[in-house]
Design a protein around this motif. Sequence first.
Motif, mmCIF file in Angstrom:
data_model
loop_
_atom_site.group_PDB
_atom_site.id
_atom_site.type_symbol
_atom_site.label_atom_id
_atom_site.label_comp_id
_atom_site.label_asym_id
_atom_site.label_seq_id
_atom_site.Cartn_x
_atom_site.Cartn_y
_atom_site.Cartn_z
ATOM 1 N N ALA A 110 0.822 -1.214 0.000
ATOM 2 C CA ALA A 110 0.000 0.000 0.000
ATOM 3 C C ALA A 110 0.856 1.264 0.000
ATOM 4 C CB ALA A 110 -0.941 -0.009 1.198
ATOM 5 N N GLY A 111 1.808 1.342 0.923
ATOM 6 C CA GLY A 111 2.680 2.511 0.992
ATOM 7 C C GLY A 111 3.501 2.700 -0.271
ATOM 8 N N PRO A 112 4.182 1.659 -0.754
ATOM 9 C CA PRO A 112 4.938 1.796 -1.993
ATOM 10 C C PRO A 112 4.093 2.251 -3.181
ATOM 11 C CG PRO A 112 5.696 -0.133 -0.813
ATOM 12 C CD PRO A 112 4.510 0.397 -0.055
ATOM 13 N N LYS A 113 2.868 1.764 -3.302
ATOM 14 C CA LYS A 113 2.001 2.189 -4.411
ATOM 15 C C LYS A 113 1.713 3.683 -4.331
ATOM 16 C CE LYS A 113 -0.399 -2.188 -5.316
ATOM 17 N NZ LYS A 113 -1.689 -2.922 -5.202
ATOM 18 N N GLU A 114 1.335 4.147 -3.160
ATOM 19 C CA GLU A 114 1.020 5.568 -2.978
ATOM 20 C C GLU A 114 2.261 6.434 -3.174
ATOM 21 O OE1 GLU A 114 -0.309 8.521 0.679
ATOM 22 O OE2 GLU A 114 -0.933 6.421 0.733
ATOM 23 N N PHE A 172 6.063 9.947 -6.469
ATOM 24 C CA PHE A 172 7.474 10.102 -6.848
ATOM 25 C C PHE A 172 7.631 10.177 -8.365
ATOM 26 C CE2 PHE A 172 12.033 8.569 -5.846
ATOM 27 C CZ PHE A 172 12.382 9.802 -5.326
ATOM 28 N N THR A 173 6.777 9.454 -9.081
ATOM 29 C CA THR A 173 6.863 9.461 -10.545
ATOM 30 C C THR A 173 6.039 10.581 -11.168
ATOM 31 O OG1 THR A 173 5.065 7.824 -10.661
ATOM 32 C CG2 THR A 173 7.315 6.984 -10.710
ATOM 33 N N SER A 174 5.347 11.363 -10.361
ATOM 34 C CA SER A 174 4.553 12.467 -10.904
ATOM 35 C C SER A 174 5.422 13.676 -11.247
ATOM 36 C CB SER A 174 3.464 12.884 -9.902
ATOM 37 O OG SER A 174 4.032 13.520 -8.760
ATOM 38 N N PHE A 175 6.637 13.722 -10.723
ATOM 39 C CA PHE A 175 7.570 14.778 -11.114
ATOM 40 C C PHE A 175 8.023 14.512 -12.554
ATOM 41 C CE2 PHE A 175 7.779 14.503 -6.510
ATOM 42 C CZ PHE A 175 7.706 15.835 -6.133
ATOM 43 N N PHE A 219 16.551 16.508 -20.916
ATOM 44 C CA PHE A 219 15.453 17.465 -21.023
ATOM 45 C C PHE A 219 14.117 16.782 -21.301
ATOM 46 C CE2 PHE A 219 17.677 17.179 -25.103
ATOM 47 C CZ PHE A 219 16.654 16.797 -25.957
ATOM 48 N N LEU A 220 14.121 15.479 -21.570
ATOM 49 C CA LEU A 220 12.887 14.727 -21.809
ATOM 50 C C LEU A 220 12.317 14.207 -20.488
ATOM 51 C CD1 LEU A 220 13.986 12.694 -24.958
ATOM 52 C CD2 LEU A 220 12.474 14.690 -24.902
ATOM 53 N N PRO A 221 11.008 13.880 -20.441
ATOM 54 C CA PRO A 221 10.423 13.349 -19.212
ATOM 55 C C PRO A 221 11.109 12.061 -18.757
ATOM 56 C CG PRO A 221 8.706 13.969 -20.773
ATOM 57 C CD PRO A 221 10.009 14.050 -21.515
ATOM 58 N N ALA A 222 11.250 11.908 -17.451
ATOM 59 C CA ALA A 222 11.901 10.721 -16.889
ATOM 60 C C ALA A 222 11.208 10.335 -15.588
ATOM 61 C CB ALA A 222 13.388 10.984 -16.654
ATOM 62 N N PRO A 223 10.037 9.654 -15.685
ATOM 63 C CA PRO A 223 9.323 9.276 -14.460
ATOM 64 C C PRO A 223 10.101 8.313 -13.574
ATOM 65 C CG PRO A 223 8.322 8.261 -16.402
ATOM 66 C CD PRO A 223 9.312 9.272 -16.905
ATOM 67 N N GLY A 224 10.973 7.472 -14.162
ATOM 68 C CA GLY A 224 11.857 6.621 -13.365
ATOM 69 C C GLY A 224 11.139 5.723 -12.382
ATOM 70 N N ALA A 225 10.037 5.114 -12.819
ATOM 71 C CA ALA A 225 9.271 4.264 -11.895
ATOM 72 C C ALA A 225 10.093 3.089 -11.379
ATOM 73 C CB ALA A 225 8.001 3.765 -12.582
ATOM 74 N N ASP A 226 10.806 2.440 -12.302
ATOM 75 C CA ASP A 226 11.615 1.291 -11.894
ATOM 76 C C ASP A 226 13.038 1.706 -11.553
ATOM 77 O OD1 ASP A 226 12.096 -1.360 -11.314
ATOM 78 O OD2 ASP A 226 12.353 -2.002 -13.399
ATOM 79 N N ASP A 227 13.570 2.658 -12.305
ATOM 80 C CA ASP A 227 14.973 3.068 -12.153
ATOM 81 C C ASP A 227 15.056 4.484 -11.603
ATOM 82 O OD1 ASP A 227 17.727 3.151 -12.336
ATOM 83 O OD2 ASP A 227 17.773 3.408 -14.509
ATOM 84 N N ASP A 228 15.195 4.679 -10.335
ATOM 85 C CA ASP A 228 15.126 3.678 -9.291
ATOM 86 C C ASP A 228 14.068 4.090 -8.282
ATOM 87 O OD1 ASP A 228 15.746 1.456 -7.697
ATOM 88 O OD2 ASP A 228 17.347 2.494 -6.667
ATOM 89 N N ILE A 281 4.715 3.205 -13.939
ATOM 90 C CA ILE A 281 4.020 2.153 -13.190
ATOM 91 C C ILE A 281 3.053 1.400 -14.084
ATOM 92 C CG2 ILE A 281 2.408 1.704 -11.294
ATOM 93 C CD1 ILE A 281 3.473 4.274 -9.965
ATOM 94 N N ASP A 282 2.384 2.117 -14.987
ATOM 95 C CA ASP A 282 1.259 1.563 -15.738
ATOM 96 C C ASP A 282 1.614 1.098 -17.145
ATOM 97 O OD1 ASP A 282 1.826 4.032 -16.768
ATOM 98 O OD2 ASP A 282 -0.253 4.730 -16.829
ATOM 99 N N ILE A 283 2.883 0.974 -17.467
ATOM 100 C CA ILE A 283 3.260 0.638 -18.838
ATOM 101 C C ILE A 283 2.999 -0.828 -19.165
ATOM 102 C CG2 ILE A 283 5.686 0.074 -18.358
ATOM 103 C CD1 ILE A 283 4.346 2.025 -21.413
ATOM 104 N N SER A 284 3.053 -1.690 -18.155
ATOM 105 C CA SER A 284 2.922 -3.118 -18.412
ATOM 106 C C SER A 284 2.596 -3.851 -17.129
ATOM 107 C CB SER A 284 4.237 -3.664 -18.998
ATOM 108 O OG SER A 284 4.235 -5.064 -19.036
#
Length: 334
Positions: free
Chosen positions: A58-62, A67-70, A150-159, A304-307
């Motif tokens: 639950a905590g990691p999902k939230e 964190f990836t919204s930046f 300069f491109l978007p980098a949500p970095g959901a997995d890394d790291d 998070i939602d790519i796959s």
Amino acid sequence: MTELEKINAKAQGIRFFDITESQDLDNLASLRLMRQISFPSPNATEQVKAVLKTLSTAGPKENLAKFTSFRTRYYRSDTGRQSQQWLLSKIAEITDDYASNSLKEHISISEFSHSWGQNSIIVSINGSSVEDDDIVIISAHQDSTNIWPFLPAPGADDDGSGSVTILESYRALIAAEFRPVRTVEFHWYSAEEGGLLGSQAVAQYYAAQSRNVLAMTQLDMTAWVKRGTSEEFGIITDYVDPDLTEFNKKLVDAYLEIPYVATKCGYACSDHASWGKAGYASSFCTESAFENTNKYIHTSNDRIDISAEFSFDHMLRFSKFAVAFAVELGGWKA
């Protein structure tokens, strides 16, 4: 080199440390008395398992959603600085919510300042021993990057995954009133993607102060389970301390429901390498065999939602590992 030259080098697949601000690291390592350390077999089973039951996705999902919204967590960007400040505030919030008043007296939260603006974060749960000044470190890197920054980098997995994975481990430990014998620290490094800049600076500072780091482990990318493969826990075997790496294998066997796979990066591919360069025992764990890791990293699709291959349940295995690493090596005051 200029920053643009570094970016071009990385785009061409050139691997490097950026030693601009850490040129004494090798010298400090050579001055250190290399300790012969033996790591025991896991033996704190009941204490570890009690904490493992309290871990949650639950905590990691939230936290990872935020964190990836930046737009990017690139270490030289405004949003990179903002994401670091958010993470710092989240750590403080979790500490306030989950640590008892008496435990809070033994916890310190600090920023390790860097010239580029995005600071590293160090959280210390001070050990109870007067004689044993060893430190146990669990770490991840907080920054993200695209091939072109300069491109978007949500970095959901890394790291982002590793960052919230160890945050969940920290939450569960302090909620369980974890009182280590040795000091246990959680580190979130800045500028890993810039050439291990943040971790080199921290390791250089610790070495210069002759701090005794017993062991450190880096969790970099903990979420991906490639379609068509079985879930596994990747343990990197090159550019690491072999004895600590063997100990990590024992932790996986003792506490996780999935097997480990020994795999190689082929280069000094994350922040553990900074600590190894400083003469400390360091290790590195990742989501799978290296060839099965996330293909979307360093792109705008590291989301998070790519796959369905992105798995919070898989991340939970790494939170369990981090708890085991902290308790087995840090000890727990009776």
